[in-house]
Design a protein around this motif. Sequence first.
Motif, PDB file in Angstrom:
ATOM      1  N   ALA A  72       0.833  -1.207   0.000  1.00  0.00           N
ATOM      2  CA  ALA A  72       0.000   0.000   0.000  1.00  0.00           C
ATOM      3  C   ALA A  72       0.867   1.255   0.000  1.00  0.00           C
ATOM      4  O   ALA A  72       0.592   2.236  -0.707  1.00  0.00           O
ATOM      5  CB  ALA A  72      -0.931  -0.012   1.215  1.00  0.00           C
ATOM      6  N   GLN A  73       1.953   1.251   0.804  1.00  0.00           N
ATOM      7  CA  GLN A  73       2.850   2.396   0.818  1.00  0.00           C
ATOM      8  C   GLN A  73       3.574   2.549  -0.522  1.00  0.00           C
ATOM      9  O   GLN A  73       3.744   3.662  -1.028  1.00  0.00           O
ATOM     10  CB  GLN A  73       3.880   2.227   1.946  1.00  0.00           C
ATOM     11  N   ALA A  74       3.972   1.421  -1.132  1.00  0.00           N
ATOM     12  CA  ALA A  74       4.636   1.500  -2.430  1.00  0.00           C
ATOM     13  C   ALA A  74       3.683   2.015  -3.508  1.00  0.00           C
ATOM     14  O   ALA A  74       4.075   2.806  -4.378  1.00  0.00           O
ATOM     15  CB  ALA A  74       5.160   0.114  -2.820  1.00  0.00           C
ATOM     16  N   GLU A  75       2.446   1.589  -3.456  1.00  0.00           N
ATOM     17  CA  GLU A  75       1.464   2.061  -4.441  1.00  0.00           C
ATOM     18  C   GLU A  75       1.212   3.549  -4.291  1.00  0.00           C
ATOM     19  O   GLU A  75       0.974   4.254  -5.285  1.00  0.00           O
ATOM     20  CB  GLU A  75       0.163   1.275  -4.270  1.00  0.00           C
ATOM     21  N   LYS A  76       1.262   4.052  -3.060  1.00  0.00           N
ATOM     22  CA  LYS A  76       1.043   5.481  -2.826  1.00  0.00           C
ATOM     23  C   LYS A  76       2.104   6.317  -3.522  1.00  0.00           C
ATOM     24  O   LYS A  76       1.823   7.419  -4.029  1.00  0.00           O
ATOM     25  CB  LYS A  76       1.035   5.742  -1.321  1.00  0.00           C
ATOM     26  N   TRP A  77       3.367   5.814  -3.560  1.00  0.00           N
ATOM     27  CA  TRP A  77       4.481   6.554  -4.183  1.00  0.00           C
ATOM     28  C   TRP A  77       4.790   6.046  -5.588  1.00  0.00           C
ATOM     29  O   TRP A  77       5.855   6.327  -6.131  1.00  0.00           O
ATOM     30  CB  TRP A  77       5.726   6.439  -3.302  1.00  0.00           C
ATOM     31  N   GLY A 127      17.466  12.870  -3.063  1.00  0.00           N
ATOM     32  CA  GLY A 127      16.666  13.889  -2.400  1.00  0.00           C
ATOM     33  C   GLY A 127      15.521  13.362  -1.588  1.00  0.00           C
ATOM     34  O   GLY A 127      14.795  14.139  -0.965  1.00  0.00           O
ATOM     35  N   GLY A 128      15.254  12.078  -1.646  1.00  0.00           N
ATOM     36  CA  GLY A 128      14.179  11.509  -0.853  1.00  0.00           C
ATOM     37  C   GLY A 128      12.822  11.861  -1.418  1.00  0.00           C
ATOM     38  O   GLY A 128      12.603  11.910  -2.634  1.00  0.00           O
ATOM     39  N   THR A 129      11.846  12.131  -0.535  1.00  0.00           N
ATOM     40  CA  THR A 129      10.457  12.376  -0.927  1.00  0.00           C
ATOM     41  C   THR A 129      10.301  13.621  -1.765  1.00  0.00           C
ATOM     42  O   THR A 129       9.555  13.650  -2.753  1.00  0.00           O
ATOM     43  CB  THR A 129       9.590  12.485   0.328  1.00  0.00           C
ATOM     44  N   LYS A 135      10.161  15.051  -9.420  1.00  0.00           N
ATOM     45  CA  LYS A 135      10.117  14.252 -10.648  1.00  0.00           C
ATOM     46  C   LYS A 135       8.683  14.081 -11.152  1.00  0.00           C
ATOM     47  O   LYS A 135       8.407  14.156 -12.346  1.00  0.00           O
ATOM     48  CB  LYS A 135      10.749  12.885 -10.410  1.00  0.00           C
ATOM     49  N   GLU A 136       7.770  13.840 -10.222  1.00  0.00           N
ATOM     50  CA  GLU A 136       6.363  13.685 -10.622  1.00  0.00           C
ATOM     51  C   GLU A 136       5.822  14.982 -11.203  1.00  0.00           C
ATOM     52  O   GLU A 136       5.082  14.984 -12.194  1.00  0.00           O
ATOM     53  CB  GLU A 136       5.533  13.257  -9.402  1.00  0.00           C
TER      54      GLU A 136
END
Length: 282
Positions: A72-77, A127-129, A135-136
Amino acid sequence: MRFARSKRGLRLKTVDSCFQDLKESRLVEETFTIDEVSEVLSGLQAVVHSEVESELINTAYTNVLLLRQLFAQAEKWYLKLQTDISELENRELLEQVAEFEKAEFISSNKKPVLDSIKPKLAPLNEGGTSELLNKEISRLQEENEKLKSRLKTIEMQAINALDEKSKLERALQDLQLNQGDQKDYIQSQDMSELENTVAALKNEFQRTLDDQTETQKSLEENLATAKHDLLRVQEQLSLAEKELEKKFQQTAAYRNMKEILTKKNEQIKELRKRLTNSRVFN
């Protein structure tokens, strides 16, 4: 690992308690028969089987819930995770996990063996989050530029289509005007041809009517003549019948037959008279 270790410890204590309960409740005599020993072992087997099965099911379900949280966390990002089931049965890795567990719970200062052998997952970016969000955003801006370019192309196509439509409408109006003039000329010619055709049909109908009138008169005259001829023939037949009857009466055979009939009538009258007289006397 701590959570799994604590759960495993509780299940082992439960299994130990099963054996202890058996010792305290059933093993009170000095001797047992084969059947009694078999019954005791069967009961112990059922209890241990149930406990082990519950532990395995609980462990599997716990792993599913843990993986569900990670996915679920991977899908969020918008991350794409890959798994290799064959690695779960790798004996070398399993031994490394066992060594890691021992090292973790024996001494907290000792460096884990698993970290030194198994590399960690590489970070997505430095750079992390925030870098991931940048990028998005960049991706969305590129997609926006593409959509703007496509919109301009569609607008140019729409303008060209409108110009073409206007040209076609003007051409259609000119064509309709030309067709209107031609239609009036054609209609006048059609009316003239139609009048001529109607006149010809009237003449043809009048000729046919005259011919039918003459034919009817001729038929009436022929019918009257036929009636006169029929009356004349009937009259001739009547005269011929009378003449034939007159000639027949003049023949000898007719006279002889008439005399015979007269005699017979007289004889019949005489017989009737006699018959009447005989009845009176009787």
